[in-house]
Design a protein around this motif. Structure first.
Motif, PDB file in Angstrom:
ATOM      1  N   LEU A  36       0.978  -0.855  -0.325  1.00 20.62           N
ATOM      2  CA  LEU A  36       0.103  -0.094   0.063  1.00 20.62           C
ATOM      3  C   LEU A  36       0.428   1.133   0.234  1.00 20.62           C
ATOM      4  CD1 LEU A  36      -2.466  -0.848   2.747  1.00 20.62           C
ATOM      5  CD2 LEU A  36      -3.010  -1.605   0.288  1.00 20.62           C
ATOM      6  N   ASP A  37       1.108   1.935  -1.373  1.00 20.96           N
ATOM      7  CA  ASP A  37       1.943   3.028  -1.365  1.00 20.96           C
ATOM      8  C   ASP A  37       0.516   4.218  -1.279  1.00 20.96           C
ATOM      9  OD1 ASP A  37       4.137   2.074  -0.847  1.00 20.96           O
ATOM     10  OD2 ASP A  37       4.036   1.979  -2.612  1.00 20.96           O
ATOM     11  N   LEU A  38       0.953   5.239  -0.450  1.00 21.71           N
ATOM     12  CA  LEU A  38       0.419   6.455  -1.179  1.00 21.71           C
ATOM     13  C   LEU A  38       0.237   7.289  -2.624  1.00 21.71           C
ATOM     14  CD1 LEU A  38      -1.388   9.034   0.553  1.00 21.71           C
ATOM     15  CD2 LEU A  38       0.937  10.143   0.903  1.00 21.71           C
ATOM     16  N   GLY A  39      -1.247   7.045  -2.751  1.00 21.51           N
ATOM     17  CA  GLY A  39      -1.325   7.486  -4.143  1.00 21.51           C
ATOM     18  C   GLY A  39      -1.239   7.290  -5.407  1.00 21.51           C
ATOM     19  N   ARG A  40      -0.969   5.878  -5.054  1.00 18.80           N
ATOM     20  CA  ARG A  40      -0.863   4.290  -6.064  1.00 18.80           C
ATOM     21  C   ARG A  40      -1.728   3.578  -6.027  1.00 18.80           C
ATOM     22  NH1 ARG A  40       6.061   3.117  -6.267  1.00 18.80           N
ATOM     23  NH2 ARG A  40       5.230   2.817  -8.767  1.00 18.80           N
ATOM     24  N   LEU A  41      -1.757   2.390  -7.039  1.00 22.05           N
ATOM     25  CA  LEU A  41      -2.615   1.063  -6.519  1.00 22.05           C
ATOM     26  C   LEU A  41      -2.702   0.465  -5.896  1.00 22.05           C
ATOM     27  CD1 LEU A  41      -4.499   1.050 -10.419  1.00 22.05           C
ATOM     28  CD2 LEU A  41      -4.959   2.272  -8.532  1.00 22.05           C
ATOM     29  N   PRO A  42      -3.342   0.413  -5.031  1.00 21.05           N
ATOM     30  CA  PRO A  42      -3.299  -0.904  -3.549  1.00 21.05           C
ATOM     31  C   PRO A  42      -2.356  -2.835  -4.808  1.00 21.05           C
ATOM     32  CG  PRO A  42      -5.140  -0.159  -3.776  1.00 21.05           C
ATOM     33  CD  PRO A  42      -4.839   0.536  -4.506  1.00 21.05           C
ATOM     34  N   GLU A  43      -1.732  -3.238  -4.104  1.00 23.67           N
ATOM     35  CA  GLU A  43      -1.174  -4.137  -5.165  1.00 23.67           C
ATOM     36  C   GLU A  43      -0.900  -5.488  -4.185  1.00 23.67           C
ATOM     37  OE1 GLU A  43       3.086  -5.398  -7.605  1.00 23.67           O
ATOM     38  OE2 GLU A  43       2.397  -3.284  -6.588  1.00 23.67           O
ATOM     39  N   ALA A  44      -1.148  -6.857  -4.455  1.00 26.00           N
ATOM     40  CA  ALA A  44      -1.321  -7.547  -4.367  1.00 26.00           C
ATOM     41  C   ALA A  44       0.207  -8.960  -4.790  1.00 26.00           C
ATOM     42  CB  ALA A  44      -2.117  -8.880  -4.332  1.00 26.00           C
ATOM     43  N   ARG A  45       0.821  -9.394  -4.116  1.00 21.85           N
ATOM     44  CA  ARG A  45       1.831 -10.203  -4.842  1.00 21.85           C
ATOM     45  C   ARG A  45       1.766 -11.723  -4.586  1.00 21.85           C
ATOM     46  NH1 ARG A  45       6.962  -5.881  -3.262  1.00 21.85           N
ATOM     47  NH2 ARG A  45       5.580  -4.181  -5.467  1.00 21.85           N
ATOM     48  N   PHE A  46       1.903 -12.494  -4.791  1.00 22.65           N
ATOM     49  CA  PHE A  46       1.652 -13.741  -5.150  1.00 22.65           C
ATOM     50  C   PHE A  46       2.998 -14.108  -5.945  1.00 22.65           C
ATOM     51  CE2 PHE A  46      -2.525 -12.478  -5.851  1.00 22.65           C
ATOM     52  CZ  PHE A  46      -3.153 -12.644  -4.755  1.00 22.65           C
ATOM     53  N   PRO A  47       3.486 -15.848  -5.602  1.00 21.75           N
ATOM     54  CA  PRO A  47       4.715 -16.729  -6.410  1.00 21.75           C
ATOM     55  C   PRO A  47       5.169 -15.686  -7.378  1.00 21.75           C
ATOM     56  CG  PRO A  47       3.757 -17.747  -4.587  1.00 21.75           C
ATOM     57  CD  PRO A  47       2.408 -16.937  -4.996  1.00 21.75           C
ATOM     58  N   ASN A  48       4.335 -15.965  -8.801  1.00 20.48           N
ATOM     59  CA  ASN A  48       4.467 -16.222  -9.744  1.00 20.48           C
ATOM     60  C   ASN A  48       4.192 -14.814 -10.271  1.00 20.48           C
ATOM     61  OD1 ASN A  48       6.316 -18.626 -10.044  1.00 20.48           O
ATOM     62  ND2 ASN A  48       3.747 -18.965 -10.303  1.00 20.48           N
ATOM     63  N   TYR A  52      -3.423  -5.349  -9.369  1.00 16.94           N
ATOM     64  CA  TYR A  52      -4.081  -4.426  -8.643  1.00 16.94           C
ATOM     65  C   TYR A  52      -4.866  -4.753  -8.112  1.00 16.94           C
ATOM     66  CZ  TYR A  52      -0.050  -1.089 -10.331  1.00 16.94           C
ATOM     67  OH  TYR A  52       1.040  -0.692 -11.045  1.00 16.94           O
ATOM     68  N   LEU A  53      -5.532  -4.142  -6.701  1.00 15.25           N
ATOM     69  CA  LEU A  53      -6.779  -4.976  -5.895  1.00 15.25           C
ATOM     70  C   LEU A  53      -7.554  -4.161  -6.392  1.00 15.25           C
ATOM     71  CD1 LEU A  53      -5.223  -5.953  -2.917  1.00 15.25           C
ATOM     72  CD2 LEU A  53      -6.246  -7.482  -4.915  1.00 15.25           C
ATOM     73  N   SER A  54      -7.536  -2.699  -7.318  1.00 12.43           N
ATOM     74  CA  SER A  54      -8.481  -1.571  -6.954  1.00 12.43           C
ATOM     75  C   SER A  54      -8.382   0.010  -8.341  1.00 12.43           C
ATOM     76  CB  SER A  54      -8.503  -0.935  -5.624  1.00 12.43           C
ATOM     77  OG  SER A  54      -9.680   0.114  -5.733  1.00 12.43           O
ATOM     78  N   GLN A  55      -8.704   0.041  -8.190  1.00 11.83           N
ATOM     79  CA  GLN A  55      -8.325   1.076  -9.555  1.00 11.83           C
ATOM     80  C   GLN A  55      -8.497   2.617  -8.627  1.00 11.83           C
ATOM     81  OE1 GLN A  55      -7.737   0.690 -12.993  1.00 11.83           O
ATOM     82  NE2 GLN A  55      -8.230  -1.526 -12.297  1.00 11.83           N
ATOM     83  N   THR A  56      -8.716   2.097  -7.161  1.00 14.53           N
ATOM     84  CA  THR A  56      -8.864   3.144  -6.359  1.00 14.53           C
ATOM     85  C   THR A  56      -7.053   3.739  -5.538  1.00 14.53           C
ATOM     86  OG1 THR A  56     -10.933   4.100  -6.325  1.00 14.53           O
ATOM     87  CG2 THR A  56      -9.291   4.723  -4.314  1.00 14.53           C
ATOM     88  N   THR A  57      -6.420   5.050  -6.230  1.00 11.89           N
ATOM     89  CA  THR A  57      -5.677   4.555  -5.516  1.00 11.89           C
ATOM     90  C   THR A  57      -4.767   4.983  -3.590  1.00 11.89           C
ATOM     91  OG1 THR A  57      -5.776   7.676  -5.573  1.00 11.89           O
ATOM     92  CG2 THR A  57      -4.512   6.348  -7.151  1.00 11.89           C
TER      93      THR A  57
END
Length: 579
Positions: A36-48, A52-57
């Motif tokens: 979760l970075d301010l002003g950027r899209l939330p991101e989920a990371r998987f092994p491969n 992005y989890l949302s289109q809202t920053t």
């Protein structure tokens, strides 16, 4: 393997809209971290992959929502969720305000040390190496539990960032009966390590991320008190620690040593070499290349000694097959070729990381057969080589030369020479001062001739093999001195007839060319070119007579360096200083 991740507790600290998406995600159980970075899209990371989890920053309100639901951030900008293994790491701006969060999933994986259980049981200290995310902390946690629960040992964990035993005052059940000591600030880790030994009488100390010189010294202190150490350090493989001056003490430390004449001849190496300074802090090193493929150095001392002498170690490679069985193989090292200039082995293999990933792995029995076959092939190759059309004439200055070598030099073009074990500095000096039409190259395939020391031409079969493959004549000299180099270059260019009289050869050597004088000058040259100039450190030579010391002073002056003699006779010797 049994996995406990308490994933739902991590999802509870996330903003509701992000939590809802992750709860319904098909790869939820493989989640590595949420960014979760301010002003950027939330991101989920998987092994491969990452998505992005949302289109809202991400907003300040969402970050504050997460911060209020986790523990207090420490000096290392890490926090956690009480009685879980999850790690929340913060990114701050210049005013110390949090503008980014990395929410990493912590999992307790039981059974991860099946590959090295015998090493853990041995009671020897173990150092785990590997890239970030390969599972070093998870392995440490399981080692601590097994030692405490299965082997009934008194185990103390130094948990600097609460990553091994989780956040809060009550440790996570994944460490079993082991005890956990928290560290107030990361820079105090070395003090807590010593405190654990002095106050709590442990049989085993578990440490994560040894990264400073003070921590390395504390680890050696603990090991010398007879306590088993299990820890991790920054570095992908054991060679990284040799090159790291801060952590090299973990593997014994490295020092420059000047060998005596007899020892240097016995080793067939230069007189100034690198050697291990002390016994390693850790007896065993494990390189975690992948989660189920580890390289085990069962004796760190032997591995370090082999690497410093230019030999590739022969470690165990442990993997787990599809049936869950541990497979132990041994990597077949590449056969080294010795270079005369440095006295260490030069390998045509890839760098060590690629060697470990792509190297040829054979079971023990197959490896022994492979070594036997290679020995037979090498012997046959040498037999053919002995009968080839060039020979060694020990009385001639041109020790090795093909039958048709006399007409190779075209006086219309420069003579391209490949130096083998000859001082490049002295060669360039002679060529420049005498204005000789000679060019030094590093590619033997384009060379007109090879220039080598006589001892190398006699002893190093790979030099003869290279000359045979490229049809290049070899010119040799007895000593690595300017008069000898001058005379040999004149012979290569056809400016002087070669002499077969050894007495005449001695008359061209420096100051009469006795063996002691030649050895002394070679020692001074190596000290200058291997220590003083490249490392900027002073070098101390062996005791010599006043006559020989004067010759060494003269040689040092040619490099525009200063030197002086010190000590009492007969131990008076030279010390060379950097510019």
């Amino acid at each position: 393997m049994q996995i406990t991740d308490d994933l739902q507790q991590l999802l509870e600290i996330l903003p509701p809209e992000i939590k809802q998406i992750l709860e319904q995600h098909p790869q939820r159980n493989d989640l590595i971290e949420v960014v979760l970075d301010l002003g950027r899209l939330p991101e989920a990371r998987f092994p491969n992959q990452a998505e992005y989890l949302s289109q809202t920053t991400v907003s300040h309100e969402q970050l504050n929502y997460c911060i209020q639901r986790v523990g207090q951030f420490g000096g290392d900008n890490r926090a956690g969720i009480e009685q879980t293994l999850h790690r929340i790491s913060a990114i701050r701006n210049r005013t110390a305000e949090i503008i980014g969060l990395t929410c990493r999933v912590g999992r307790a994986v039981y059974g991860t040390i099946h590959m090295i259980r015998d090493l853990v049981e041995s009671g020897q200290s173990i150092l785990m190496l590997g890239r970030p995310g390969v599972g070093k902390t998870t392995t440490l946690r399981e080692i601590a539990r097994v030692l405490a629960d299965d082997f009934n040992k008194r185990v103390v964990i130094i948990d600097t960032s609460n990553e091994i035993a989780g956040d809060g005052d009550v440790p996570h059940p994944a460490i079993g009966r082991a005890r956990r000591m928290q560290v107030a600030r990361p820079e105090l880790q070395h003090q807590v390590m010593i405190e654990a030994v002095e106050n709590h009488m442990p049989e085993v100390i578990v440490i994560d991320e040894i990264g400073t010189e003070l921590e390395a010294v504390a680890a050696r202190t603990i090991a010398e008190r007879g306590v088993q150490l299990v820890g991790t350090a920054h570095g992908n493989e054991i060679e990284n620690l040799i090159k790291n001056p801060t952590l090299s003490d973990l593997v014994g430390g490295i020092q420059s040593v000047t060998l005596g004449d007899e020892e240097a001849r016995r080793r067939r190496t230069q007189k100034t070499v690198l050697e291990r300074k002390a016994p390693p802090t850790f007896d065993i090193a494990v390189e975690m290349l992948e989660r189920q493929r580890w390289v085990v150095h069962a004796s760190v001392a032997d591995t370090i000694d082999s690497l410093l002498r230019g030999h590739q170690p022969n470690p165990e490679v442990r993997t787990i097959d599809d049936n869950g069985q541990v497979m132990i193989a041994r990597e077949l090292p590449n056969i080294p070729t010795r270079t005369a200039a440095s006295g260490v082995s030069a390998h045509s293999s890839q760098p060590s990381k690629e060697r470990l990933r792509n190297g040829k792995i054979l079971p023990f029995s197959q490896a022994q057969d492979q070594e036997r076959i290679f020995g037979e092939q090498l012997e046959r190759s040498l037999e053919v080589q002995r009968s080839h059309r060039y020979s060694i004439d020990q009385s001639s200055e041109q020790t090795l030369q093909f039958n048709d070598a006399s007409s190779f030099y075209n006086k219309q073009e420069p003579c391209y020479l490949y130096p083998y074990g000859i001082s490049r500095y002295q060669l360039e000096t002679v060529i420049r001062e005498r204005n000789l039409p000679v060019a030094l190259i590093k590619d033997i395939g384009n060379a007109d001739a090879i220039l080598a020391l006589r001892s190398h031409a006699r002893k190093h079969s790979n030099l003869q093999r290279m000359a045979q493959d490229h049809q290049v004549p070899i010119y040799t000299m007895k000593a690595n001195t300017i008069p000898q180099i001058t005379r040999t270059l004149q012979q290569v260019l056809g400016m002087e007839e070669p002499s077969t009289n050894d007495d005449k050869e001695h008359s061209h050597s420096v100051r009469g060319g006795s063996e002691d004088e030649i050895d002394a000058l070679e020692e001074a040259r190596l000290a200058v070119e291997e220590i003083v100039i490249p490392k900027g450190q002073p070098a101390e030579l062996l005791p010599r007579s006043s006559k020989v010391r004067a010759m060494q002073h003269e040689l040092v002056e040619r490099y525009n360096l200063k030197s002086h003699s010190f000590g009492e006779e007969p131990n008076r010797r030279l010390r060379i200083y950097p510019a």
